[in-house]
Motif scaffolding. Sequence first.
Motif, short mmCIF file in Angstrom:
data_model
loop_
_atom_site.label_atom_id
_atom_site.label_comp_id
_atom_site.label_asym_id
_atom_site.label_seq_id
_atom_site.Cartn_x
_atom_site.Cartn_y
_atom_site.Cartn_z
N LEU A 1 58.27 14.66 -64.49
CA LEU A 1 57.31 15.23 -65.44
C LEU A 1 57.35 16.74 -65.47
CD1 LEU A 1 54.14 12.96 -64.88
CD2 LEU A 1 55.71 12.92 -66.83
N PHE A 2 57.83 17.35 -64.37
CA PHE A 2 57.88 18.81 -64.29
C PHE A 2 59.27 19.36 -64.61
CE2 PHE A 2 54.43 17.39 -61.56
CZ PHE A 2 53.39 18.22 -61.96
N LEU A 3 60.17 18.45 -65.00
CA LEU A 3 61.52 18.88 -65.34
C LEU A 3 61.76 18.69 -66.83
CD1 LEU A 3 63.61 17.30 -62.43
CD2 LEU A 3 62.87 19.68 -62.65
N PRO A 4 62.46 19.63 -67.46
CA PRO A 4 62.80 19.43 -68.87
C PRO A 4 63.89 18.37 -69.01
CG PRO A 4 63.80 21.44 -68.04
CD PRO A 4 62.92 20.93 -66.93
N LEU A 5 63.67 17.42 -69.89
CA LEU A 5 64.69 16.41 -70.15
C LEU A 5 65.70 16.96 -71.16
CD1 LEU A 5 62.52 13.16 -70.40
CD2 LEU A 5 63.60 14.18 -68.38
N ALA A 6 66.87 16.34 -71.17
CA ALA A 6 67.94 16.78 -72.07
C ALA A 6 67.73 16.16 -73.45
CB ALA A 6 69.30 16.42 -71.50
N THR A 7 66.58 16.41 -74.01
CA THR A 7 66.23 15.92 -75.34
C THR A 7 65.67 17.09 -76.14
OG1 THR A 7 63.96 15.36 -74.71
CG2 THR A 7 65.62 13.64 -74.42
N PRO B 1 58.11 15.49 -79.27
CA PRO B 1 57.99 14.03 -79.19
C PRO B 1 59.13 13.34 -78.47
CG PRO B 1 57.44 14.81 -81.39
CD PRO B 1 57.98 15.98 -80.65
N ALA B 2 60.36 13.82 -78.65
CA ALA B 2 61.49 13.16 -78.00
C ALA B 2 61.40 13.28 -76.48
CB ALA B 2 62.81 13.76 -78.51
N GLU B 3 61.05 14.46 -75.98
CA GLU B 3 60.93 14.63 -74.54
C GLU B 3 59.77 13.80 -73.99
OE1 GLU B 3 61.24 18.24 -71.31
OE2 GLU B 3 60.27 18.66 -73.24
N GLU B 4 58.67 13.77 -74.73
CA GLU B 4 57.52 12.97 -74.31
C GLU B 4 57.88 11.49 -74.29
OE1 GLU B 4 52.71 13.29 -75.08
OE2 GLU B 4 54.12 14.03 -76.59
N ALA B 5 58.62 11.04 -75.31
CA ALA B 5 59.06 9.65 -75.35
C ALA B 5 59.98 9.32 -74.19
CB ALA B 5 59.77 9.37 -76.68
N GLY B 6 60.82 10.30 -73.81
CA GLY B 6 61.70 10.09 -72.66
C GLY B 6 60.93 9.86 -71.37
N HIS B 7 59.89 10.66 -71.15
CA HIS B 7 59.06 10.48 -69.95
C HIS B 7 58.36 9.11 -69.98
CE1 HIS B 7 59.65 14.35 -68.13
NE2 HIS B 7 59.24 15.01 -69.20
N LEU B 8 57.85 8.72 -71.14
CA LEU B 8 57.19 7.42 -71.25
C LEU B 8 58.16 6.29 -71.00
CD1 LEU B 8 55.01 8.15 -74.41
CD2 LEU B 8 54.18 7.79 -72.09
N LEU B 9 59.36 6.42 -71.53
CA LEU B 9 60.36 5.38 -71.33
C LEU B 9 60.70 5.22 -69.86
CD1 LEU B 9 62.51 3.39 -72.27
CD2 LEU B 9 64.02 5.32 -72.71
N LEU B 10 60.88 6.34 -69.15
CA LEU B 10 61.31 6.27 -67.75
C LEU B 10 60.28 5.61 -66.85
CD1 LEU B 10 63.10 9.70 -67.17
CD2 LEU B 10 64.12 7.42 -67.35
N LEU B 11 59.02 5.63 -67.23
CA LEU B 11 58.01 4.96 -66.41
C LEU B 11 58.32 3.46 -66.27
CD1 LEU B 11 55.29 5.21 -64.88
CD2 LEU B 11 54.16 4.63 -67.03
#
Length: 324
Positions: free
Chosen positions: A23-29, A33-43
């Motif tokens: 959650l404290f790291l920037p995703l490669a998106t 919304p895309a980064e937020e969706a990535g965090h939600l997906l990984l859960l």
Amino acid sequence: MPALSQRLARLAFAGMLGWLALLFLPLATAPGPAEEAGHLLLLAPLVLVPLYLTASVPASFEPAPRSLDVASWLLLPGMLGAAGSLLVPVGLVAGLLAAPWLLAAAAVAVWSVRRGLRLWREGALDAAEAALVLGWATLPGGALWLVLARSGAPTDYTGLIVLLTAVHFHYAGCLVLVWAGLLGRTLPASLRGLHRVLGVGLAVGFWGVAAGIALIRGPAGGSTVETVAVVVLAASAIGAGGLGLVRAGRIEDRMAGLMIAVSGGVLILAMGFALWFHLGARVGADAPDVAQMVSRHGWLNAFFGLWGALGWRRLRPRPAAAVR
């Protein structure tokens, strides 16, 4: 079975620590919304799947079926691969990193389908067990969409829509049905007819939404098929959440009952947002956009999944005895 349960619990605990760190790291998106969706997906792969898998397995399994044992060993590389795929740019490497999660999801689905066929031959495949089988059988669909999203494979959809489809498959396709199946295991005979109808609605609604999106190439409620399916899915999920609220008060383990009640209530809110998104413009109400849906509907789904996973896992050793 104790070894399997401990393995899954350790995976979920480590996965939660990893997810919180991510959650404290920037995703490669793309940001937003895309980064937020990535965090939600990984859960889902990091935490929810191991927890719900533990809750789904009867405590009487000793030793664990070979297909389930194999699936459990594949979860760790799958979890690491799913996380890694969102930390590197879209392309071949990211797609290859996501592939182990597809393999793990397929192994879980194979175990579930084999168990469902055995129960069917024995005449023991009721609505609760059928919902569990259908839910776990849907998991590879979510993993496949993750591979497509991270590999950048050509599709008819934008990158954000492909990623959101992966989220949709993990939550609305897999985890909601698994949650409903676990609920069904605790219900008395008087409520099983209603539960059966809700389970059918969840399955039909989910696949109807997928078909509707395929028809119009986007999640904007543009096809009649999608609109009807959204109503069916949302109404069935709201009904399941309400049924969970009612039953939570009858669970002897008060902490588990509270967790399930919170989960059921949040599911109702999440599906209310889904109805608002798809029907708001048609009834003259300002509907939220995709970004607002990710930040509201998406996080509500995450809370629903997590509270439900903790509650149902707590009940797993004694699902029948836990209900008065």
